[in-house]
Structures are given as C-alpha cells and as structure tokens.
Design a protein around this motif. Structure first.
Motif, mmCIF file in Angstrom:
data_model
loop_
_atom_site.group_PDB
_atom_site.id
_atom_site.type_symbol
_atom_site.label_atom_id
_atom_site.label_comp_id
_atom_site.label_asym_id
_atom_site.label_seq_id
_atom_site.Cartn_x
_atom_site.Cartn_y
_atom_site.Cartn_z
ATOM 1 N N LYS A 189 1.215 11.742 -3.473
ATOM 2 C CA LYS A 189 1.878 12.483 -4.548
ATOM 3 C C LYS A 189 0.982 12.632 -5.753
ATOM 4 O O LYS A 189 0.947 13.669 -6.401
ATOM 5 C CB LYS A 189 3.175 11.771 -4.948
ATOM 6 C CG LYS A 189 4.273 11.887 -3.916
ATOM 7 C CD LYS A 189 5.542 11.207 -4.412
ATOM 8 C CE LYS A 189 6.659 11.340 -3.390
ATOM 9 N NZ LYS A 189 7.901 10.662 -3.855
ATOM 10 N N GLU A 190 0.280 11.559 -6.098
ATOM 11 C CA GLU A 190 -0.612 11.624 -7.248
ATOM 12 C C GLU A 190 -1.709 10.595 -7.113
ATOM 13 O O GLU A 190 -1.574 9.617 -6.372
ATOM 14 C CB GLU A 190 0.151 11.408 -8.552
ATOM 15 C CG GLU A 190 0.756 10.023 -8.720
ATOM 16 C CD GLU A 190 1.421 9.842 -10.062
ATOM 17 O OE1 GLU A 190 1.478 10.818 -10.829
ATOM 18 O OE2 GLU A 190 1.861 8.731 -10.345
ATOM 19 N N ASP A 191 -2.789 10.858 -7.820
ATOM 20 C CA ASP A 191 -3.891 9.911 -7.913
ATOM 21 C C ASP A 191 -3.630 9.000 -9.098
ATOM 22 O O ASP A 191 -3.084 9.436 -10.108
ATOM 23 C CB ASP A 191 -5.211 10.689 -8.101
ATOM 24 C CG ASP A 191 -6.373 9.773 -8.404
ATOM 25 O OD1 ASP A 191 -6.423 8.686 -7.812
ATOM 26 O OD2 ASP A 191 -7.217 10.149 -9.246
ATOM 27 N N ASN A 192 -4.016 7.723 -8.990
ATOM 28 C CA ASN A 192 -3.763 6.836 -10.125
ATOM 29 C C ASN A 192 -4.622 7.176 -11.328
ATOM 30 O O ASN A 192 -4.539 6.523 -12.357
ATOM 31 C CB ASN A 192 -3.949 5.368 -9.735
ATOM 32 C CG ASN A 192 -5.350 5.084 -9.229
ATOM 33 O OD1 ASN A 192 -6.246 5.910 -9.355
ATOM 34 N ND2 ASN A 192 -5.528 3.908 -8.641
ATOM 35 N N ILE A 252 0.847 -1.186 0.000
ATOM 36 C CA ILE A 252 0.000 0.000 0.000
ATOM 37 C C ILE A 252 0.884 1.237 0.000
ATOM 38 O O ILE A 252 2.015 1.227 0.516
ATOM 39 C CB ILE A 252 -0.950 0.029 1.218
ATOM 40 C CG1 ILE A 252 -0.155 0.009 2.518
ATOM 41 C CG2 ILE A 252 -1.925 -1.129 1.164
ATOM 42 C CD1 ILE A 252 -1.015 0.185 3.763
ATOM 43 N N VAL A 253 0.377 2.317 -0.598
ATOM 44 C CA VAL A 253 1.113 3.579 -0.646
ATOM 45 C C VAL A 253 0.953 4.303 0.682
ATOM 46 O O VAL A 253 -0.172 4.457 1.179
ATOM 47 C CB VAL A 253 0.626 4.455 -1.813
ATOM 48 C CG1 VAL A 253 1.397 5.770 -1.858
ATOM 49 C CG2 VAL A 253 0.780 3.711 -3.130
ATOM 50 N N ILE A 257 2.255 10.875 2.437
ATOM 51 C CA ILE A 257 3.526 11.602 2.413
ATOM 52 C C ILE A 257 4.037 11.952 3.810
ATOM 53 O O ILE A 257 5.230 11.771 4.092
ATOM 54 C CB ILE A 257 3.376 12.868 1.545
ATOM 55 C CG1 ILE A 257 3.185 12.463 0.077
ATOM 56 C CG2 ILE A 257 4.593 13.777 1.688
ATOM 57 C CD1 ILE A 257 2.920 13.625 -0.847
ATOM 58 N N PRO A 258 3.191 12.428 4.748
ATOM 59 C CA PRO A 258 3.723 12.760 6.078
ATOM 60 C C PRO A 258 4.339 11.568 6.810
ATOM 61 O O PRO A 258 5.191 11.750 7.682
ATOM 62 C CB PRO A 258 2.490 13.293 6.817
ATOM 63 C CG PRO A 258 1.582 13.771 5.744
ATOM 64 C CD PRO A 258 1.783 12.820 4.613
ATOM 65 N N LEU A 259 3.930 10.339 6.472
ATOM 66 C CA LEU A 259 4.445 9.162 7.168
ATOM 67 C C LEU A 259 5.578 8.467 6.423
ATOM 68 O O LEU A 259 6.176 7.519 6.958
ATOM 69 C CB LEU A 259 3.308 8.164 7.408
ATOM 70 C CG LEU A 259 2.141 8.642 8.268
ATOM 71 C CD1 LEU A 259 1.078 7.546 8.386
ATOM 72 C CD2 LEU A 259 2.635 9.046 9.653
ATOM 73 N N PHE A 312 4.418 0.059 1.789
ATOM 74 C CA PHE A 312 4.449 -0.853 2.934
ATOM 75 C C PHE A 312 3.765 -2.154 2.525
ATOM 76 O O PHE A 312 2.604 -2.151 2.113
ATOM 77 C CB PHE A 312 3.725 -0.245 4.135
ATOM 78 C CG PHE A 312 3.808 -1.083 5.374
ATOM 79 C CD1 PHE A 312 4.948 -1.050 6.171
ATOM 80 C CD2 PHE A 312 2.755 -1.928 5.742
ATOM 81 C CE1 PHE A 312 5.030 -1.829 7.317
ATOM 82 C CE2 PHE A 312 2.836 -2.709 6.875
ATOM 83 C CZ PHE A 312 3.977 -2.669 7.668
ATOM 84 N N ASP A 313 4.464 -3.251 2.635
ATOM 85 C CA ASP A 313 3.957 -4.551 2.190
ATOM 86 C C ASP A 313 3.184 -5.218 3.331
ATOM 87 O O ASP A 313 3.748 -5.546 4.374
ATOM 88 C CB ASP A 313 5.117 -5.436 1.741
ATOM 89 C CG ASP A 313 4.623 -6.721 1.083
ATOM 90 O OD1 ASP A 313 3.397 -6.839 0.874
ATOM 91 O OD2 ASP A 313 5.459 -7.596 0.783
#
Length: 844
Positions: A834-837, A573-574, A577-579, A587-588
């Motif tokens: 950062k961006e939307d898919n 999962i993405v 940004i703050p984390l 993070f798998d």
C-alpha cells in the motif's frame, strides 16, 4: 638419471614452487616447514652420496658432525677454494664522464648527516648519490664463502637443484622477453659463462640472456642470506620523495633484500623506484646512470603496453643514445630528440666488487651489466609522513576539532559532531597504517601479493587498525547524541527536574525522561562491533577454517538481538496486497524473525569476505554499500515533514560516517598497487557495521537489497563451498606474468578424479551458457574449470584485465546493483504494498 634422483628433483620442485609461486602460505604457516624439509633432504642426499662414494657432489658438503670442530680459514672456505671463478671478460666498458662521488665507508652519524644535507643549489632533490667502498670487505660472500665461485653457489643451492625464476631476454622492454622457472644449475649452465665450473658450462644454445632479477633470493635460500650483512645505513631515516609525496612508502621494520644475477650485456632500462636503495655489487661490475626527478617529463614514460602499466619505465635506450648499441626500429626517436636527451644532466658510475651505491631517491637509474654480476639491494622505505601529508592531516584535524568545540554552543549538534569525528578517524587511520605497518610485518602479520611481477611482502590485518580507531571514535561520540538530554534539557541528566523560570512553576513540575532505550541500543552496537573485531583478529592470527568461523558473526549479534527484543520486539512482516485476503495484512514470524536477523548477521560479514582476492575490492565494495545506506538515510531525513523514522536513520548515520572515514584511509593504501592487506578483520568489521545499522535502524530488508552482488557470489560459489566441486583454499584470479593481466583461476581435473554425472552435466551446461570456463579433452573428460566466484566469472565474460581495471568494474557493478536495490525498495515495492515507509502511497 636414477629413479631416486628423479624423485628427489620432483620433491625439490614441488617445495620450491610453493615458495616462489605461493609464498609458502607465509612464514609462520609454511616457510619454516619447507626450509626444514630442504635441510633434511640435503642431509639425507649428502650422506647417500658419500656412502655411494660420489665425492664429486657430496664432497662439497662435509658430513654432519656430532661435535663442532675448530676449523682454520682454509677449511671454512671449503673445496671450492681452488675452483675457477666467474669470467671477468668485458666486451665493452662505458666511459665515465660525470662520475658519482666515491668515499670510503663512513660512520652511521655521518651517513645520516649526508641524508639530511640539502643540495648546495637549494633544489628539492635530496642528498647527492654516493659510491661507498670498503663497506662490505668483511662480508662472507666476498671472503670465506666466495660468491665469485660457481662451485660454492652450487653447494648452497642443493647442488644446483633449487629452482629460481629467470627473465629471458636482454631487457624486459624487448620483444620476445619472457620468464620461466629453472634449476639454479641449469641457470648457470645455460646462461652464465664462467671460465670453468664443477660441471661443464656451455653457452646458451639460442644465445639468449637469462637474468635472475629482483628476486627475494634470501627468503627462498636462507643459506645464502648468512653470507651477507645488512649495513647500519639501512636503519637511518631517509628523506621523503622530493617531488611527489604520494609515492612515499610505508617503512619496513627490516630491509627488503633482493638479488640480481646475470651475464654480461644484461640491461635494466631507465626506470623509477619508489624506495630508498643501497645497491651492493658483490661480483662483477655494473654501469649505473642516474637522472634527476625534475627531468621526469623528458624521460618519455612508456605508459600502458599490452595492458601492463609501464609508466615507471622510459622509452629511452641509453646504449642507443650514446652510440654503444645498435639502433632498433623504435629506439632513440629522431636525431633532434636524441640531441635534446644528450643535453640532460645526469651522473654515472661503474660499481666494482664491494662497492655500494646510495642512490638519490626517485632518480631514474639505467643499469648496463658488462660482466657476470651478483648484485644485492637493500630497500629502506620511510614510515614518516611526507610534509604535504603532515600539513594536510594537521589541517583536517584542526578543522574537525574546531567544529567539535563549536557543537557545544548549541544542543550538541550530533550529526555535525559525527562528521567532525569521522574526519579525525580518517587522519588517525591514515597515519597509524603508515606507522604500524612494519610492526605488523615483524609480528608475522604479512602476506605476498601474488598478482604482481615482483611478489613483495606487505603488512596484513590492517583492518584491525581501522576497527580499533572506529571503536574509539564511536565511544568518544557517546555524549553528543545525548547532550541535550544530559545538559540542555535537564539539570544534570537522568530523571532530574528541568530548571525552569519562576513564572512557570505555577504550571507544575515537568519530569524529563532520559532515553535509556536509545543509549542501550547504542551501547549494544558497540559491544557487537567490539566482539566481531576480537573474533576477526583471532581469525587473522590463527587462520580459523571456514566451517568454524562461518557462525562467528552470529555470536557477535547477540547483544543487538537482545536489545531489539527488549526495546522493539516487532516480529511481524507486511504481506503483499495480492496475498492479504489469505494471510492478512500482517504475519507474525515470532522467533523465526530473530533467526532471520541472525542469518543476516552471518551473511553480511561472510559475503564481503568471500568477494575478495584483488587489491581494493573488499574496501571499495564496503564503501559503496555504506554510501548507499547513508543515501537511504538521507531520504528519510530530508522529507518536508517530520518522519517517524528520523531517529533510526540518524542512529544509522552516526555509525556509517566514522566507518567511511576509516575506510577511505584504508582504501588509500589498499587500492592497486596495494601497500597493505586488509585481512579478515576488516571484512567482519565492515559487515557487522551494516548489520548494526540495519537491525537497530529497522531496515534489514533494505540491506539485503544492497547486498545483491554478494548474494549472487554466494549462490554461484555453492558448488565449491559445499564440496560438489573441489575448492582450493584461495580462489583469487590467476596472474599472467607475461601480460601482467588477471585471468580466471581454475580447478584442475585428472582422469582419475572426474565430477559425478549430475555435476558434470551441470558444469557443461554452465559452460555453454558462458557462466563457467570449461576445458575438455578429446575423450570428453574435464581438464579444468574456472573457480566459482563472480570475480572469475567477470573475467570469463570480459577476458583478461588489469587488476585495477577489474576492481573498478566490480565496484561499478556494486554501485549499479545497489542503486537498483534502492529503486526496488522505494518504487517497485509500491506495486505490491500500500505504501512505502518513506511515506509514498502506492497506486494499488
């Protein structure tokens, strides 16, 4: 009254209320048990009365015999043979100026020929009404088991102890009209005035009219059902509605039987009926007036009154119009208006005992009862599609077939083919629900609509028809998305060489790779949907308990998860940004991701299933979710550049479009007032369609955002689902028969059973926040609390609502929260990612 009699009355009351108010949980689950209980109670009571020497009551019932004895007709008639009959005194008999034609009982073939015969004037009104005499001469109710004897009726109603719903008032449009449930003996004693009876019958002290109207008496009291015979006419094929085909009703495998029982002066106002009726007069006389459907615009339909839809009832009071009754404040209108109404064409009759009225479809009968009467109607709605429906469905089918044929001219055009097959799915579902409804009722798949004045039995589990049609359509669709791979780009499919021109041979061989992974995904989706359909039908048939069926969708999702593992196996999962400085960009989750997807598969179908209880809400919320998912797919397909997720979202549309086709057809029948019930099969099936497209389309988190109302409903329901607050089997809103509105259903509390202190504190806090309706007594004890569903919560906030208004508002809430979910997914998410898919870059 002795203690034993009071206990017996209490037992009878409990059982009858289960029949009248709750439908006994259906014929298969409860009604047979209740009927058997009544039979045992009556046998025990009868023997007890005989042993006590009370021949007054017990004498009406012979002691059970070990052997059946041959009795003469006099013995069959019973001790009521010499008892008084109902009074035949009439205060007024309306004059008959335009009589309906009378005829002796005719053959079945002659009756069908009459139904098929057009009017001589060529009008579309259908066959002329008939009064048929001699049809019921052999009914036991008119011979050896006489319904004109109060003593006999008491003997068939547990000495009058059985309860019946009674309308109080001369007419249901009068001020002060109401309803109550009383014993049959009290009904005879207080509202019917026979010349004599086995018990003292006095006039109603308040001089009000009591009317047992349109009640399924024979379902509640099967002993009385044995006294009547169903005419063969009920099994003919009546014509469709002459002016409004949308009012045609699904055919019933067996006729609906209703009873009317009231004193002289009882009135049914001018109204329309959606069914073909045979109106049989058993006792007394009844005046009937019929207006043609072409006069509907002049009938002054009432519309909504006090939130109750009265559009099938006229403002015209025929008694006032003809000068038979005194004029009220709002009766009859001005003199010019009354004169205009007097000029309208009509026909009329007085039904004598034994007469049967075969009324024209959708005419407006007005009934004036001038003596004590018992009337039986037998309704036989048609399953046949109307001419307009047939032409519309045939046109849609022809257009869809033509579009399908045209897709083979190019590369298969799978999206266009899916649209065409969705139209075929709509046509097939629409027709099959109409045709198969009676078969479901005959098989015991039926239920009672508890939120209506007249609680009719409707076919249940119609979602099974939708699921089967849907599965057939998606199976037929298999060649279309692979047409280019099978035919256009290869010499026959698989891994065969592409057929090339000679000049290209110098460039070497080109090996076309067939998309086996895509086919595997498609087939795994079909397997999952087939599995959930079978499990849903099993639930509808066997009524599986919640704690057992909760995990059913997880088993159906196994094919999806296996294909996801083999084909994709992305479990990361993405990270926002703050984390990311602490956890990294990805993070798998590993195996936990599959647990998460299994939880989504469990939640989606069950969440739709618990947000239910009113006409149309299961289907409408599913349609809104499907439309929003399709809209989300279009966002990716309509980008100005080739999007890498195009195939995933095309895959989603291939499954969503046929689902919308079958769902819109089901909604036509399930929307208020419902003519069918969807059953648990549809809820499981709909939820699994969403799971399929979200997992294999790789947007499961988007689905969760679209299920916000369902999630809120689940969280709100937790106190009852986990036993902190008592949870009734059904938590649907409570229907107020007087207002015709839905109110929050409640959980009752007793002084002996009060919530524990932490739960009580939480309930009071929810009450103060207007998140719960709480009623306390003077001592601070809980009396009742509303049930924990957002349907009931919405009624707490909004107050009593009509069922269709409630369904519209909840559907609107679903749409608003769904659009908000898409806004969060594609816009607000850019604040932390950062961006939307979708391809939009965030500003962070």
């Amino acid at each position: 009254m002795s203690t034993s009699e009071a206990t017996l009355d209490s037992m009878v009351k409990t059982l009858d209320l289960a029949l009248i108010l709750a439908g006994a949980a259906g014929e298969q689950r409860g009604r047979r048990w209740i009927d058997k209980s009544f039979s045992l109670l009556e046998d025990a009571w009868r023997i007890s009365k005989m042993d006590d020497g009370d021949t007054n009551s017990a004498g009406q019932y012979p002691r059970p015999q070990k052997r059946r004895r041959v009795l003469d007709e006099k013995a069959c008639a019973g001790p009521w043979e010499d008892t008084p009959s109902f009074s035949i005194t009439e205060a007024f008999t309306p004059p008959i100026k335009r009589p309906i034609r009378r005829t002796h009982a005719i053959s079945l073939e002659a009756f069908q020929a009459h139904m098929n015969t057009p009017r001589p004037d060529g009008s579309p009104r259908g066959p002329a009404p008939l009064v048929i005499f001699g049809l019921t001469d052999d009914w036991p109710a008119r011979t050896t088991r006489p319904w004109n004897k109060p003593a006999y009726l008491l003997s068939r109603t547990f000495d009058g102890k059985r309860l019946v719903p009674v309308e109080i008032g001369r007419s249901y449009v009068d001020d002060g009209w109401g309803q109550k449930i009383i014993s049959f003996g009290d009904f005879l004693h207080d509202y019917i005035d026979p010349s004599d009876s086995t018990q003292t019958v006095t006039s109603n002290p308040q001089n009000k009219t009591g009317y047992l109207a349109q009640h399924q008496l024979f379902t509640q009291l099967p002993r009385l059902r044995d006294d009547i015979l169903i005419p063969d006419y009920c099994y003919t094929a009546p014509p469709g509605h002459p002016t409004d085909p949308s009012q045609d009703q699904p055919e019933l495998d067996t006729p609906q039987l209703n009873a009317w029982f009231g004193p002289g002066g009882t009135i049914t106002p001018l109204h329309t009926d959606p069914y073909h009726n045979l109106l049989v007069q058993v006792v007394g006389r009844k005046y009937v007036r019929l207006y043609a459907p072409e006069e509907t615009a002049r009938m002054r339909a009432r519309g909504k009154e006090g939130g109750v839809e009265m559009g099938n009832t006229s403002e015209i009071d025929v008694g006032v119009l003809e000068g038979w009754d005194e004029k009220g404040e709002d009766d009859g209108g001005d003199d010019d208006g009354r004169e205009e109404l007097r000029q309208l064409p009509y026909v009329e009759c007085i039904l004598e005992p034994g007469d049967t009225l075969a009324g024209d479809y959708a005419r407006r009968p007005w009934t004036d009862n001038d003596t004590d009467i018992i009337t039986v109607t037998m309704t036989t709605p048609s399953t046949a599609l109307s001419r307009t429906e047939n032409l519309s469905l045939l046109a849609l089918t022809a257009a869809c077939v033509a579009i399908l044929a045209n897709t083979f001219q190019g590369d298969g055009e799978p999206l266009v083919a899916s649209l065409a097959l969705s139209g075929l799915a709509f046509s097939a579902t629409f027709a099959m629900i109409r045709w198969l409804g009676p078969t479901f009722i005959k098989s015991g798949l039926k239920g009672v609509d508890m939120s209506k004045h007249h609680k009719k039995e409707l076919p249940e589990c119609m979602g099974a028809i939708c699921a089967v049609v849907y599965l057939l359509v998606v199976i037929v669709f298999i060649p279309f998305p692979f047409y280019k791979d099978i035919v256009a780009a290869t010499s026959g499919g698989g891994n065969r060489d592409v057929v090339l021109e000679v000049e290209h041979l110098q460039q070497g061989r080109f090996l076309h790779r067939f998309p086996h992974s895509k086919l595997a995904s498609y087939l795994s989706a079909i397997i999952s949907l087939q599995s959930i359909t079978m499990l849903g039908i099993g639930d509808d048939l066997f009524d599986i308990r919640w704690r057992h069926k909760f995990f059913i969708p997880a088993f159906a999702s196994i094919p999806l998860l296996v294909v996801y593992f083999v084909d994709f196996d992305v479990t990361s999962i993405v990270i926002p940004i703050p984390l990311q400085p602490y956890l990294g960009e990805l993070f798998d989750l590993g195996v936990l991701y599959y647990v998460y997807m299994a939880c989504v598969a469990i939640f989606s179908p069950n969440s739709i299933n618990i947000l239910a209880g009113i006409n149309g809400i299961e289907v409408s919320q599913s349609i809104v979710i499907a439309l929003l998912l399709a809209f989300n797919d279009c966002l990716y397909l309509l980008t100005p550049y080739p999007h890498p997720a195009t195939d995933s979202h095309l895959f989603s549309l291939y499954f969503l479009l046929p689902f919308l086709g079958v769902s819109f057809a089901l909604l036509w029948y399930n929307w208020y007032p419902a003519r069918v019930f969807v059953g648990d099969t549809y809820c499981y099936f709909a939820g699994m369609v969403f799971v399929v497209v979200s997992i294999l389309g790789h947007f499961s988190k988007t689905l969760i955002l679209l299920l916000i109302p369902q999630g809120v409903n689940f969280v709100y329901s937790v106190p009852q689902l986990f036993g902190l607050v008592p949870c009734p089997r059904h938590r649907l809103p409570r229907f107020n028969a007087r207002t015709g509105l839905l109110e929050p259903s409640i959980t009752p509390w007793t002084p002996e059973r009060q919530p524990k202190r932490p739960v009580a504190w939480a309930l009071k806090l929810l009450g103060k926040l207007r998140l719960l309706q709480v009623t306390l007594d003077d001592k601070g004890n809980f009396v009742e609390t509303s049930n924990f569903t957002i349907i009931n919560l919405w009624l707490v906030w909004r107050g009593p609502l009509r069922e269709d208004r409630l369904a519209w508002e909840l559907t609107a809430v679903q749409a608003v929260f769904g659009l908000f979910g898409l806004f969060v997914r594609h816009r607000l998410a850019l604040l932390v990612f950062k961006e939307d898919n979708w391809g939009i870059t965030g500003s962070v």
